[in-house]
Scaffold this active site. Structure first.
Site, short mmCIF file in Angstrom:
data_model
loop_
_atom_site.label_atom_id
_atom_site.label_comp_id
_atom_site.label_asym_id
_atom_site.label_seq_id
_atom_site.Cartn_x
_atom_site.Cartn_y
_atom_site.Cartn_z
N LYS A 38 -64.70 48.67 90.68
CA LYS A 38 -64.91 49.68 91.74
C LYS A 38 -65.30 51.02 91.14
O LYS A 38 -66.25 51.66 91.59
CB LYS A 38 -63.62 49.85 92.58
CG LYS A 38 -63.16 48.59 93.29
CD LYS A 38 -62.01 48.86 94.24
CE LYS A 38 -60.72 49.27 93.55
NZ LYS A 38 -60.06 48.19 92.81
N ARG A 53 -54.78 53.78 79.52
CA ARG A 53 -53.93 53.62 80.72
C ARG A 53 -52.78 52.67 80.41
O ARG A 53 -53.02 51.50 80.10
CB ARG A 53 -54.76 53.06 81.88
CG ARG A 53 -55.60 54.09 82.58
CD ARG A 53 -56.44 53.47 83.67
NE ARG A 53 -55.64 52.79 84.72
CZ ARG A 53 -56.14 52.39 85.87
NH1 ARG A 53 -57.41 52.62 86.15
NH2 ARG A 53 -55.38 51.79 86.76
N ARG A 84 -50.06 44.16 89.42
CA ARG A 84 -51.04 44.91 90.25
C ARG A 84 -51.90 43.95 91.07
O ARG A 84 -52.20 44.22 92.24
CB ARG A 84 -51.92 45.79 89.35
CG ARG A 84 -51.17 47.03 88.84
CD ARG A 84 -51.82 47.64 87.61
NE ARG A 84 -53.17 48.10 87.85
CZ ARG A 84 -54.08 48.28 86.88
NH1 ARG A 84 -53.77 48.03 85.62
NH2 ARG A 84 -55.28 48.72 87.18
N ARG A 96 -55.11 51.15 100.83
CA ARG A 96 -54.51 49.96 100.24
C ARG A 96 -53.48 49.35 101.18
O ARG A 96 -52.95 48.28 100.89
CB ARG A 96 -53.84 50.33 98.92
CG ARG A 96 -54.73 50.12 97.69
CD ARG A 96 -54.01 50.69 96.49
NE ARG A 96 -54.30 50.07 95.23
CZ ARG A 96 -55.04 50.65 94.28
NH1 ARG A 96 -55.63 51.80 94.49
NH2 ARG A 96 -55.20 50.06 93.12
N ARG A 100 -60.19 46.56 78.80
CA ARG A 100 -60.29 47.99 79.12
C ARG A 100 -59.09 48.75 78.53
O ARG A 100 -59.22 49.88 78.08
CB ARG A 100 -60.32 48.17 80.65
CG ARG A 100 -60.49 49.60 81.09
CD ARG A 100 -60.75 49.69 82.58
NE ARG A 100 -59.52 49.70 83.37
CZ ARG A 100 -59.47 49.74 84.71
NH1 ARG A 100 -60.59 49.72 85.41
NH2 ARG A 100 -58.33 49.75 85.36
P1 AMP Z 1 -56.27 52.25 90.45
O1 AMP Z 1 -56.82 53.23 89.47
O2 AMP Z 1 -57.00 52.25 91.77
O3 AMP Z 1 -56.12 50.86 89.87
O4 AMP Z 1 -54.79 52.76 90.82
C1 AMP Z 1 -53.78 52.83 89.84
C2 AMP Z 1 -52.41 52.93 90.50
O5 AMP Z 1 -52.34 54.12 91.30
C3 AMP Z 1 -52.07 51.80 91.46
O6 AMP Z 1 -51.57 50.65 90.80
C4 AMP Z 1 -51.00 52.47 92.33
O7 AMP Z 1 -49.78 52.56 91.67
C5 AMP Z 1 -51.55 53.89 92.46
N1 AMP Z 1 -52.46 54.00 93.65
C6 AMP Z 1 -53.79 54.24 93.65
N2 AMP Z 1 -54.29 54.26 94.90
C7 AMP Z 1 -53.25 54.03 95.73
C8 AMP Z 1 -53.11 53.89 97.12
N3 AMP Z 1 -54.16 54.01 97.97
N4 AMP Z 1 -51.87 53.66 97.63
C9 AMP Z 1 -50.81 53.54 96.82
N5 AMP Z 1 -50.87 53.63 95.49
C10 AMP Z 1 -52.06 53.85 94.92
#
Ligand code: AMP
Length: 368
Positions: free
Chosen positions: A192, A312, A324, A267, A306
């Protein structure tokens, strides 16, 4: 989105919300008018649906009549209000409740109030489903008001645009912008972020990645960052309230955006509802959810790879990665259904070269 004649309208107020507002008014009417044998006068055509719903909820003696007036031509309010079908009932000494679908300038109710006074009625009240305080120019008290709305043109629940839209059970507002708002969807590691970077330039959109915003806040040790960190480190979702407030603030930072790419948001269903509400307040909506579809084992391998360079912590541990992905299927994947119901879901194969995948996504976006 719906189209009536030449104009496009986006969802604004749901039937549930309207019903709740009518419930509130009817409780008050039942209390106030139990032994008054009121005469309800619905103002046609717009008030037919509201009048019907309201009167179904009134449980005492009453009479019902209708009067037909016209004040609208197209979307411009004309000064002139014509009485088309007169009032035949004797109104002197009666308690009258005028039922209106909407009060905006107040011209219609002013004419009606003069008419009632001239016929000897001293006790009349107004019940309106919608009220535009910004447009209202009169002094007449609106006793029973369902929902206050900003000065926008709306259709549905009795209200029309040049004859169409009265039968809609939700209320829609005129689409006020040509924004393109994409929800970029898919499990962690689907690509994404990579695709959003390309698409934001190609379509001149603002990219908001909730994950990036959280990581930025963690790095800078802000209050938001501290709050989010414990959840993120375990691969869990940050609570909705925190995430929604943050997202709203990010959108508000870009008042002139031609549109947004939402990456990692929504989400949950609560987040999707709140996004719809936020965009609706700007006269726009989610244009499409474009989802990158990638097999789970490919995702795990991509994220581990990654993790070697991203720094991260949630990419470094295979258990957190698998959690996740699990959270995605348990809590997030339901949104596919949410947007499918609105005919806004578009799945795209997320395996292949970056530019191949961009092409697949563009093919969807170009048709919106
Ligand atoms: P991402 O970079 O999108 O994989 O997000 C990393 C982490 O941020 C996720 O595993 C969640 O812990 C938190 N996070 C990101 N976006 C959301 C969301 N819309 N709602 C809740 N937690 C989020």
């Amino acid at each position: 989105m719906i189209k009536l004649h030449d104009l496009q309208f986006v969802p604004f107020i749901s039937e549930d919300k309207i019903s709740a507002a009518i419930d509130d008014i009817s409780v008050r009417l039942n209390n106030d008018l139990a032994d008054k044998n009121p005469l309800f006068i619905g103002v046609l055509n717009g008030a037919f649906m509201f009048a019907s719903e309201l009167l179904k909820r009134f449980h005492h003696d009453c009479e019902v009549s209708f009067i037909k007036l016209s004040s609208y031509q197209g979307t411009e309010t004309t000064q002139e209000v014509k009485e088309l079908v007169g009032l035949n009932e004797d109104v002197s000494g009666r308690t009258i409740v005028i039922i209106e679908d909407i009060v905006d300038t107040g011209n219609t109710i002013e004419v009606l109030s003069e008419l009632l006074k001239s016929k000897g009625c001293k006790d009349f009240k107004i019940a309106t489903l919608f009220f535009k305080p910004e447009a209202y120019t009169k002094q007449i008290n609106i006793e029973y008001c369902g929902i206050e709305i900003p000065n926008r043109f709306i259709v549905g629940y009795g209200l029309d645009y040049n004859g169409l839209g009265r039968n809609l059970t939700d209320v829609y507002q005129l689409k006020s912008s040509n924004m393109t708002n994409l929800v970029l969807f898919g499990p962690p590691g689907a690509g994404k972020g990579t695709q959003a970077e390309v698409l934001k330039t190609k379509y001149n959109l603002v990219h908001i990645s909730t994950g990036d915003v959280f990581r930025y806040n963690i790095k800078n040790a802000t209050e938001l960052g501290m709050l989010a960190k414990s959840f993120i480190d375990k691969g869990q979702l940050v609570p909705d309230e925190v995430t929604i407030n943050m997202l709203n603030a990010e959108v508000d930072k870009n008042p002139d955006a031609k549109g947004f790419i939402f990456d990692g948001f929504p989400r949950t269903e609560a987040q999707a509802d709140s996004l719809a509400e936020l965009l609706s307040s700007k006269g726009t909506e989610v244009s499409a959810m474009v989802a990158l579809e990638v097999d789970d084992e490919v995702l795990v391998q991509r994220l581990l790879e990654r993790g070697k360079t991203s720094g991260r912590p949630d990419d470094a541990d295979e258990n957190v990665i698998r959690n996740r992905i699990k959270v995605y299927y348990n809590e997030t994947a339901i949104l596919k259904n949410y947007y499918q119901k609105q005919d806004k879901y578009f799945g795209v194969d997320g395996v292949g070269a970056i530019d191949e995948i961009t092409e697949r996504l563009s093919a969807v976006i170009d048709k919106l």
